[in-house]
Scaffold this motif. Structure first.
Motif, PDB file in Angstrom:
ATOM      1  N   ALA A  11      44.733  43.101  44.423  1.00 11.84           N
ATOM      2  CA  ALA A  11      43.331  42.873  44.070  1.00 11.84           C
ATOM      3  C   ALA A  11      42.431  43.924  44.703  1.00 11.84           C
ATOM      4  N   MET A  12      41.369  44.234  43.995  1.00 13.16           N
ATOM      5  CA  MET A  12      40.303  45.081  44.534  1.00 13.16           C
ATOM      6  C   MET A  12      38.986  44.322  44.340  1.00 13.16           C
ATOM      7  N   VAL A  13      38.346  44.013  45.434  1.00 12.51           N
ATOM      8  CA  VAL A  13      37.089  43.253  45.420  1.00 12.51           C
ATOM      9  C   VAL A  13      35.963  44.252  45.652  1.00 12.51           C
ATOM     10  N   VAL A  54      27.977  39.436  48.138  1.00 14.23           N
ATOM     11  CA  VAL A  54      29.087  38.968  47.303  1.00 14.23           C
ATOM     12  C   VAL A  54      29.483  40.083  46.330  1.00 14.23           C
ATOM     13  N   PRO A  55      30.745  40.059  45.889  1.00 11.58           N
ATOM     14  CA  PRO A  55      31.198  41.130  44.984  1.00 11.58           C
ATOM     15  C   PRO A  55      30.579  41.010  43.593  1.00 11.58           C
ATOM     16  N   CYS A  76      43.880  41.443  34.979  1.00 12.04           N
ATOM     17  CA  CYS A  76      42.661  40.629  34.973  1.00 12.04           C
ATOM     18  C   CYS A  76      41.492  41.417  35.552  1.00 12.04           C
ATOM     19  N   SER A  77      40.426  41.490  34.785  1.00 12.97           N
ATOM     20  CA  SER A  77      39.215  42.175  35.243  1.00 12.97           C
ATOM     21  C   SER A  77      38.034  41.232  35.086  1.00 12.97           C
ATOM     22  N   ILE A  78      37.386  40.904  36.201  1.00 11.01           N
ATOM     23  CA  ILE A  78      36.218  40.031  36.156  1.00 11.01           C
ATOM     24  C   ILE A  78      35.005  40.851  36.573  1.00 11.01           C
ATOM     25  N   VAL A 130      43.849  37.255  47.617  1.00 12.37           N
ATOM     26  CA  VAL A 130      43.062  38.251  46.867  1.00 12.37           C
ATOM     27  C   VAL A 130      42.249  39.099  47.847  1.00 12.37           C
ATOM     28  N   TYR A 131      41.562  38.422  48.757  1.00 14.55           N
ATOM     29  CA  TYR A 131      40.777  39.164  49.753  1.00 14.55           C
ATOM     30  C   TYR A 131      41.698  39.968  50.680  1.00 14.55           C
TER      31      TYR A 131
END
Lengths: 480, 480
Positions: A278-280, A305-306, A324-326, A461-462
């Motif tokens: 993951a990349m936040v 927040v991201p 997955c891209s949010i 994720v973090y």
């Protein structure tokens, strides 16, 4: 540590002693759950009764479930918009009998305005939790520490023999360890938990899950998810509370937008993840404040927040690649829906699309194209289903309920599943009085243990972002 | 190590001594390139002449470029399908004069069948490379070591004063170090290299790049790429050569499908990557062999190349998140195109779609929606462009050339750009005789140095997968 299942309280219509009620830990508990919820033929998934409305449409003999609410206000808020109308539509099964809010005045005026005739406003959390007029506590609070309030409720409710259910809103403001403690305490106290991962109750999600479980797309071999959360962009309303934009709180793009979406994806595919990366990303550290009309007021406010999450990994089942891209923030995308979930298989594809990027509250459209299976690889199809020669044929489906109000509807269906469990409306044999988690079952509802696994995934994720590592998460799906 | 630019041969129509021709390494070389190719007003990108056909439609005074071909056969192959028809359409600018193939008979029959009247079949690579009748060598070979053959060509061509161009097919079967050596040698010998990353010449890619460069989507803030490479699935034709499915060779889903796509993405956005993470997945270690009619013949063959690539990262410019999923293998996706590139910006969006997952050879559709910029943030708009008040307005564009043959067309445009450079058809002042790389310029063509940066990115894709790490790749865009 096993999952203690002693000291549980009796369920209304169920046999409390079915041979599985010993302290054998979660794995047995899960297996047992499968047996009890799945193997009953009339109620197995092939019968699809989980998709029907509850059979209880009049007040059951035993009386409705008495709901004590933490965080319901007639003025505004999530509980007013979703829980309240859902309960109203299930007035034979549920009744709001108690309120607790930061001020008793707020509770009193809410009782008056919402005409909650049989509800009492409690001045303290102690008096609220210990009231024998409460079977189920619902917690819908913003910007409050979940651990503290839940532990208080559990402490003060020890003498309330009627309390059986604790319903908590996702996302949670508490750590993994705190949630583990809560899970252990609720189990010890015989309290059945519910977490509002209500996307699992969406008819579209259940239909997608059903198509996959019955082999309609063959083996899944690739998944793409793209979502757009409308918040966390370049601007924000002046009146939005600052805590929403502070990474120290539990509600952000990762925990809510991604959390709900990935929970639903795991639920549909009946698989957790094995490896993730993951990349936040926070590319917008300051937001322009805008007034009610969207005009800039010339002030900026910090945002920690991201505004973007990149996530990729492989599922435990089948090593399926998931991309997955949010994306957070307006402007919205012009050439795609704000939520797109593409699931590809060896025999077909499923596409889920939503106008909003929040799978748990937006209405969806499901597209399916593939080959009708000969025999379901996982579950035997119903005896009633014709076994004529249309298997192997190409088939298509567009599933859309034009007027479905997903915001209320999914929460409504979650309450309905609680009632189905409580009153055993589906007449499942040997229904237990308590179960540890829903995991990937069609029946039942998600619990705090399901939430715990999701919290661990999000923690990873973090961690993946912080360490710059691809992580093996295959071991996080164990208790504790 | 700097980029030696001594010992370069004279270009036909250009001034060979423009003050930048000293040994100052690549960074100066790049800056100079920008000046010479961009600042000339009539030919600047705002004039968009790069999108027009060459002005040279008759045989130029100096004669056409004499092409020596390694790997052209009249029977089959990539060169026959793409290079040959492209050269045929540019017969005033290019002429095939020499052939080298593994057997001289193959060259002789190809000359006869393709009626290459002025071409000679050479028996050895030495005689081929040293022939003074060759200005440009084109290498289009399968399953051969690029390093060995190119080094042989460079060695034997030392005495061929006419040789100016070396055109090599992507993907390369050679290591990063070998490619660095080749780059150094070609520069030393004054040979201008060309790599067939021809997606950069696609009119859709150039239009997307132009829209972005002129500010039509504002600042890019999110990118999603999903591609489907039709090979590497559950079945493969019995007659397909085994080397295509062997990871030890240079041609696979990562190097070609992903390589071309990510090169185009970097080119469109004018940015390399800063961080990346990749998962290279081979879920199909054995393939079913099928006959010419697609029927299984009851045999299996091993496959060591991947069938899926998950890639995510951030761009150096703007820390833009990029999500990329390249799926291999049939069945194709039913509800998305096989290639989808979504580029989101603060003022608009661009979507590129293709029927096939290979951006360099498939016809595309470009969708643009956004706000017409007031002033281009990067380049000043042309003086001829009206400065009336339609800036700030919402605007839309669908760009599609219905009959565009992308397979030949992009290679054709690549040859055209070589002719434009060689004959300086755009009358660019101070056009150099050699340039190190195209990087992200509109004019020119990609070189082996561009290929080197792409090879390094792909090496890091494998490295990220092998190490299970997110990698900082911001330092790989340097020579050596």
């Amino acid at each position: 540590m096993g999952l203690p299942t002693n000291n549980i309280k009796s369920n209304n219509n169920s046999n409390n002693n079915n041979g599985s009620n010993n302290n054998t830990g979660i794995s047995k508990n899960r297996i047992w759950k499968r047996r009890s919820l799945i193997t009953n033929k009339r109620n197995s998934i092939s019968g699809m009764t989980y998709n029907l409305r509850s059979k209880v449409s009049t007040i059951p003999n035993t009386g409705s479930i008495k709901v004590g609410f933490v965080g319901l206000s007639f003025k505004k808020g999530w509980a007013l918009k979703t829980h309240y109308p859902a309960i109203l539509q299930l007035s034979s099964q549920f009744e709001i009998t108690a309120l607790y809010n930061p001020t008793i005045d707020s509770s009193i005026s809410t009782i008056r305005e919402l005409k909650l005739r049989n509800a009492t406003a409690f001045p303290t959390i102690e008096s609220f939790a210990s009231s024998s007029g409460v079977d189920m506590i619902v917690i819908s609070i913003e910007n409050m520490n979940h651990y503290e309030i839940i532990m208080s409720l559990l402490k003060y409710s020890q003498n309330n023999a009627n309390l059986k259910y604790l319903f908590v809103e996702w996302g949670l403001k508490c750590s993994e360890k705190e949630l583990e403690t809560i899970c252990a305490e609720t189990t010890k106290n015989g309290i059945q938990t519910i977490i509002s991962l209500q996307g699992r109750k969406s008819p579209y999600i259940l239909r997608a899950k059903e198509l996959i479980a019955q082999g309609y797309i063959g083996e899944i071999n690739s998944i793409e998810v793209a979502g757009n959360g409308g918040w966390y962009g370049y601007e924000r309303p002046q009146k939005s509370p600052a805590y929403m934009f502070d990474i120290k709180n539990g509600t952000n793009l990762v925990t809510t937008t991604f959390g709900h979406t990935i929970d639903v994806l795991q639920y549909i595919t009946s698989s957790y993840f094995s490896t993730i990366n993951a990349m936040v990303i926070n590319n917008i550290p300051e937001q322009e404040l805008v007034d009610d009309f969207g005009n800039k007021i010339g002030q900026k406010a910090p945002k920690t927040v991201p505004d973007h999450l990149l996530f990729q990994g492989t599922l435990l089942n089948g090593n399926v690649p998931v991309s997955c891209s949010i994306k957070g923030g307006k402007p919205i995308k012009k050439f795609t829906k704000n939520l797109v979930i593409d699931i590809h298989g060896t025999k077909g594809d499923i596409k889920l699309e939503g106008d909003a990027g929040f799978v748990e509250i937006t209405n969806l459209v499901l597209y399916y194209g593939g080959i009708k299976p000969n025999n379901s690889p996982i579950y035997k199809t119903s005896d009633r289903e014709p076994t004529t020669g249309d298997s192997g044929k190409e088939t298509m489906e567009v599933y859309h309920l034009r007027n479905y109000n997903a915001l209320v509807g999914n929460i409504f269906r979650l309450y309905q599943s609680i009632a189905d469990f409580h009153f055993n409306t589906k007449q499942i044999e040997n229904l237990p009085s308590q179960f540890a988690m829903q995991e990937f079952e069609f029946e039942g509802f998600p619990t705090l243990m399901d939430a715990l696994f999701l919290v661990r995934l999000i923690d990873n994720v973090y961690k993946s972002n912080d360490l710059g590592s691809t992580l093996d998460v295959s071991k996080i799906y164990q208790y504790p």
